[in-house]
Write a protein that holds these residues in place. Structure first.
Motif, mmCIF file in Angstrom:
data_model
loop_
_atom_site.group_PDB
_atom_site.id
_atom_site.type_symbol
_atom_site.label_atom_id
_atom_site.label_comp_id
_atom_site.label_asym_id
_atom_site.label_seq_id
_atom_site.Cartn_x
_atom_site.Cartn_y
_atom_site.Cartn_z
ATOM 1 N N THR A 59 -26.299 -58.136 -2.336
ATOM 2 C CA THR A 59 -27.113 -56.856 -2.008
ATOM 3 C C THR A 59 -26.175 -55.842 -1.489
ATOM 4 O O THR A 59 -26.127 -54.795 -1.961
ATOM 5 C CB THR A 59 -28.312 -57.465 -1.058
ATOM 6 N N THR A 60 -25.234 -56.130 -0.761
ATOM 7 C CA THR A 60 -24.153 -55.443 -0.117
ATOM 8 C C THR A 60 -23.416 -54.718 -1.090
ATOM 9 O O THR A 60 -23.149 -53.676 -1.210
ATOM 10 C CB THR A 60 -23.236 -56.052 1.012
ATOM 11 N N ALA A 61 -22.906 -55.589 -2.018
ATOM 12 C CA ALA A 61 -21.971 -55.042 -3.331
ATOM 13 C C ALA A 61 -22.907 -53.890 -4.142
ATOM 14 O O ALA A 61 -22.385 -52.983 -4.429
ATOM 15 C CB ALA A 61 -21.613 -56.408 -4.046
ATOM 16 N N ALA A 62 -24.213 -54.457 -4.333
ATOM 17 C CA ALA A 62 -25.030 -53.495 -5.063
ATOM 18 C C ALA A 62 -25.249 -52.125 -4.579
ATOM 19 O O ALA A 62 -24.946 -51.255 -5.292
ATOM 20 C CB ALA A 62 -26.395 -54.268 -5.414
ATOM 21 N N ARG A 63 -25.393 -51.990 -3.011
ATOM 22 C CA ARG A 63 -25.631 -50.896 -2.585
ATOM 23 C C ARG A 63 -24.125 -50.104 -2.618
ATOM 24 O O ARG A 63 -24.510 -48.732 -3.099
ATOM 25 C CB ARG A 63 -25.917 -51.177 -1.175
ATOM 26 N N ALA A 64 -23.208 -50.712 -2.425
ATOM 27 C CA ALA A 64 -21.853 -49.893 -2.564
ATOM 28 C C ALA A 64 -21.578 -49.428 -4.108
ATOM 29 O O ALA A 64 -21.155 -48.385 -3.999
ATOM 30 C CB ALA A 64 -20.952 -50.898 -1.922
ATOM 31 N N ILE A 65 -21.695 -50.368 -4.884
ATOM 32 C CA ILE A 65 -21.628 -49.964 -6.231
ATOM 33 C C ILE A 65 -22.567 -48.779 -6.825
ATOM 34 O O ILE A 65 -22.221 -47.709 -7.379
ATOM 35 C CB ILE A 65 -21.821 -51.047 -7.129
ATOM 36 N N GLN A 66 -23.698 -48.967 -6.446
ATOM 37 C CA GLN A 66 -24.530 -47.745 -6.592
ATOM 38 C C GLN A 66 -24.081 -46.427 -6.192
ATOM 39 O O GLN A 66 -24.329 -45.357 -6.825
ATOM 40 C CB GLN A 66 -26.194 -48.180 -5.979
ATOM 41 N N LYS A 67 -23.720 -46.534 -4.659
ATOM 42 C CA LYS A 67 -23.131 -45.194 -4.192
ATOM 43 C C LYS A 67 -22.097 -44.830 -5.034
ATOM 44 O O LYS A 67 -21.794 -43.529 -5.204
ATOM 45 C CB LYS A 67 -22.803 -45.593 -2.656
ATOM 46 N N GLN A 71 -21.607 -41.082 -6.655
ATOM 47 C CA GLN A 71 -20.559 -40.324 -6.403
ATOM 48 C C GLN A 71 -19.656 -39.904 -7.437
ATOM 49 O O GLN A 71 -18.852 -38.797 -7.221
ATOM 50 C CB GLN A 71 -19.634 -40.612 -5.314
ATOM 51 N N GLY A 72 -19.660 -40.678 -8.587
ATOM 52 C CA GLY A 72 -18.837 -40.373 -9.785
ATOM 53 C C GLY A 72 -17.366 -40.975 -9.728
ATOM 54 O O GLY A 72 -16.597 -40.742 -10.626
ATOM 55 N N PHE A 73 -17.343 -41.997 -8.891
ATOM 56 C CA PHE A 73 -16.068 -42.763 -8.892
ATOM 57 C C PHE A 73 -16.017 -43.761 -9.810
ATOM 58 O O PHE A 73 -14.978 -44.208 -10.418
ATOM 59 C CB PHE A 73 -15.982 -43.345 -7.348
ATOM 60 N N ILE A 74 -17.259 -44.485 -10.291
ATOM 61 C CA ILE A 74 -17.178 -45.519 -10.957
ATOM 62 C C ILE A 74 -18.253 -45.417 -12.167
ATOM 63 O O ILE A 74 -19.127 -44.467 -11.771
ATOM 64 C CB ILE A 74 -17.532 -46.925 -10.512
ATOM 65 N N GLU A 75 -18.288 -46.118 -13.103
ATOM 66 C CA GLU A 75 -19.441 -46.095 -14.122
ATOM 67 C C GLU A 75 -19.418 -47.525 -14.675
ATOM 68 O O GLU A 75 -18.697 -48.415 -14.897
ATOM 69 C CB GLU A 75 -19.094 -45.188 -15.398
#
Length: 150
Positions: A59-67, A71-75
């Motif tokens: 869940t923590t990872a999902a939130r960080a990845i979503q952000k 923000q356009g850092f990852i896809e």
């Protein structure tokens, strides 16, 4: 033994605090840099493996990845054979941020290891890897819903 873990904790918190302040200029907030660096260094990693690598819950990872994605850092990209699997990649913006993060990490290593010989540095790394491996056993155990006996 307690003093060793306290020292490790203080080092980690100090470096994390420094990072959170310095990385604001590239729009990264609280701990996001950990995810971005691991994704850049492991292109195509899936969320579950990333969470395991960083030692956080899904869940923590999902939130960080979503952000990071917002923000356009990852896809996220679909896996070619299984469309349910989403692979993570850095964007151009993420790659640019990574170069900044890499310079900071190199500087922090240099500062933290000042006065250490090459042999001492290598020994320290081996010792810390052994500590991490020992702790990972309990982390896996507790992550599966078990309780450690003290």
């Amino acid at each position: 033994m307690r003093e060793i873990l306290r020292e490790i904790g203080m080092i980690a918190r100090a470096l994390d605090s420094i990072s959170n302040v310095e990385f604001k200029e590239i729009d990264l907030t609280k701990g996001q840099y950990l995810y971005l660096v691991r994704i850049r260094e492991n292109p195509g990693i899936i969320q579950e493996k990333l969470a395991e690598m960083i030692k956080v819950d899904r869940t923590t990872a999902a939130r960080a990845i979503q952000k990071l994605e917002a923000q356009g850092f990852i896809e996220k990209k679909d896996d070619e054979t299984n469309k349910k699997i989403k692979k993570l990649f850095t964007t151009e913006k993420g790659d640019h941020a990574y170069s900044f993060l890499k310079r900071e990490a190199d500087h922090s290593d240099k500062v933290a290891l000042a006065g250490f010989t090459q042999e001492e540095t290598e020994a320290l790394l081996r010792y810390l890897q052994r500590v991490r491996q020992n702790v990972e056993v309990d982390w896996e155990f507790v992550k599966k819903g078990n309780k450690r006996e003290y």
